[in-house]
Design an enzyme around this catalytic site. Structure first.
Site, PDB file in Angstrom:
ATOM      1  N   GLY A 108       0.821  -1.204   0.000  1.00  0.00           N
ATOM      2  CA  GLY A 108       0.000   0.000   0.000  1.00  0.00           C
ATOM      3  C   GLY A 108       0.854   1.254   0.000  1.00  0.00           C
ATOM      4  N   ASN A 109       0.277   2.362   0.451  1.00  0.00           N
ATOM      5  CA  ASN A 109       0.970   3.653   0.422  1.00  0.00           C
ATOM      6  C   ASN A 109       2.272   3.648   1.196  1.00  0.00           C
ATOM      7  OD1 ASN A 109      -0.918   4.932  -1.198  1.00  0.00           O
ATOM      8  ND2 ASN A 109      -2.110   5.726   0.516  1.00  0.00           N
ATOM      9  N   ILE A 110       2.230   3.136   2.435  1.00  0.00           N
ATOM     10  CA  ILE A 110       3.424   3.168   3.282  1.00  0.00           C
ATOM     11  C   ILE A 110       4.511   2.261   2.714  1.00  0.00           C
ATOM     12  CG2 ILE A 110       4.328   2.573   5.558  1.00  0.00           C
ATOM     13  CD1 ILE A 110       1.772   3.542   6.790  1.00  0.00           C
ATOM     14  N   CYS A 117       2.773   7.235  13.741  1.00  0.00           N
ATOM     15  CA  CYS A 117       3.206   8.504  13.165  1.00  0.00           C
ATOM     16  C   CYS A 117       3.221   9.593  14.233  1.00  0.00           C
ATOM     17  CB  CYS A 117       2.321   8.891  11.992  1.00  0.00           C
ATOM     18  SG  CYS A 117       0.555   9.084  12.398  1.00  0.00           S
ATOM     19  N   SER A 135      -4.868  11.128   3.954  1.00  0.00           N
ATOM     20  CA  SER A 135      -3.622  10.397   4.212  1.00  0.00           C
ATOM     21  C   SER A 135      -3.831   9.218   5.150  1.00  0.00           C
ATOM     22  CB  SER A 135      -2.563  11.338   4.806  1.00  0.00           C
ATOM     23  OG  SER A 135      -2.911  11.711   6.132  1.00  0.00           O
ATOM     24  N   ALA A 136      -5.067   9.015   5.589  1.00  0.00           N
ATOM     25  CA  ALA A 136      -5.378   7.905   6.496  1.00  0.00           C
ATOM     26  C   ALA A 136      -6.016   6.781   5.698  1.00  0.00           C
ATOM     27  CB  ALA A 136      -6.307   8.371   7.603  1.00  0.00           C
ATOM     28  N   GLY A 137      -5.223   5.784   5.373  1.00  0.00           N
ATOM     29  CA  GLY A 137      -5.709   4.657   4.606  1.00  0.00           C
ATOM     30  C   GLY A 137      -6.450   3.661   5.478  1.00  0.00           C
ATOM     31  N   GLY A 147      -5.524   0.820   6.703  1.00  0.00           N
ATOM     32  CA  GLY A 147      -4.721   0.307   7.817  1.00  0.00           C
ATOM     33  C   GLY A 147      -4.737   1.256   9.004  1.00  0.00           C
ATOM     34  N   THR A 148      -4.571   2.557   8.725  1.00  0.00           N
ATOM     35  CA  THR A 148      -4.606   3.560   9.792  1.00  0.00           C
ATOM     36  C   THR A 148      -5.968   3.583  10.471  1.00  0.00           C
ATOM     37  OG1 THR A 148      -2.993   4.934   8.638  1.00  0.00           O
ATOM     38  CG2 THR A 148      -4.335   6.014  10.310  1.00  0.00           C
TER      39      THR A 148
END
Length: 312
Positions: free
Chosen positions: A13-15, A132, A163-165, A167-168
């Site tokens: 994913g993004n991270i 984070c 910015s909070a996918g 997973g977050t």
């Protein structure tokens, strides 16, 4: 480096994708060997393949079947807290000495904030990068702690909703619990509290963090100098990390104490720190400083561990 250490990333994913790009561009002691996902159509896997990285969409089991697995010594886990528990157990059953850098709030291994306690954890087989909010704020709490005894620290991390996918969002409870505990364990506060705010504003706002620290009375100039020095240390691996304004102080007198839930009446020094974290925009937008600080901290941790191993 003529003999870099091979690493894999679980989570495309993004991270995970941002971390991969950072390793490929800036890795000194690390070699990007494999990207692991579960969605064969993910952009992260497609991008990894285009950049010459071996990929699998069969999860951690697929990783162990890859030819490159025999050479991999570090695995970054950018999945979720629940998945990390399973991933750690599975990988360790096959390769007991493998090192995991955990970017989830699972906290199997010790918390790690590079500028605060990385040197004490260089030999650990699993380190947790907290959250984070933790990476951004714990250095500030620790900066006060090295000058004065900290009784209470409260942090508010405000991030852009975009910015909070998934997973977050799935780990909000773990975020608050892990960050609060790490404020105490690493930051040195007797009591810690963490709050996360997802801001839906358009255009998206950069990550902002507010840190409130209640400590015994101390020289304000020394506290401020410690905070400024710590901020500069974080900027070494997170260039977009900065104090948004001057450190603010309030002296709480004994005859007019604050009443803090769980702490009782407090008198002493209240220190307020206001931060902003701008992302490097390697893969994620610049406003996603909350994700950038995690990948930057994870890279800094693995690089220092690898350096220690290669120099042994």
């Amino acid at each position: 480096m003529s003999n870099p250490i091979s690493v894999a990333i679980i989570g495309s994913g993004n991270i995970g994708t941002d971390l991969m790009i950072k390793i490929l561009r800036h890795g000194k002691h690390l070699k990007m060997a494999a990207m692991v996902g579960i969605d064969p159509a993910s952009d992260g896997l497609a991008r990894a393949e285009r950049m010459g990285v071996a990929v699998t969409h069969e999860g951690v089991e697929g990783l162990t079947r890859m030819d490159v697995f025999k050479d991999i010594e570090f695995v970054f886990d950018a999945t979720s807290a629940g998945a990390h528990v399973k991933n750690d157990a599975f990988l360790r059953s096959i390769k007991p000495g493998i090192r995991l850098i955990d970017l989830t709030p699972a906290a199997i291994g010790p918390y790690c904030v590079p500028v605060v306690n990385l040197e004490q954890n260089l030999g650990q087989l699993n380190v947790n990068m907290v959250t984070c909010g933790g990476q951004a704020t714990i250095p500030m709490v620790a900066a006060v702690s090295r000058v004065a005894k900290v009784h209470y620290a409260e942090i508010v991390a405000s991030i852009a909703s975009k910015s909070a996918g998934p997973g977050t969002r799935a780990n909000i409870d773990e975020f608050t619990e892990t960050t609060s505990k790490a404020i105490e364990v690493i930051g040195g506060a007797a009591k810690g509290k963490a709050i996360i705010v997802m801001n839906p504003a358009e255009p998206p706002l950069m990550m902002r963090d507010t840190v409130f620290v209640l400590s015994e009375a101390a020289d304000q100039a020394l506290v401020e100098a410690s905070i400024v020095e710590m901020a500069a240390a974080v900027q070494v691996y997170v260039p977009g990390y900065r104090l948004k304004q001057k450190v603010q102080f309030d002296v709480i007198p004994e005859d007019a104490p604050l009443n803090i839930p769980g702490l009782g009446k407090f008198s002493g020094l209240k220190t307020s720190v206001f931060l902003e974290v701008e992302g490097a925009a390697h893969y994620l937008p610049a406003y996603a400083g909350n994700l950038d600080i995690m990948t930057s901290a994870a890279l800094a941790t693995a690089e220092r561990m690898a350096q220690s191993m290669l120099n042994a």
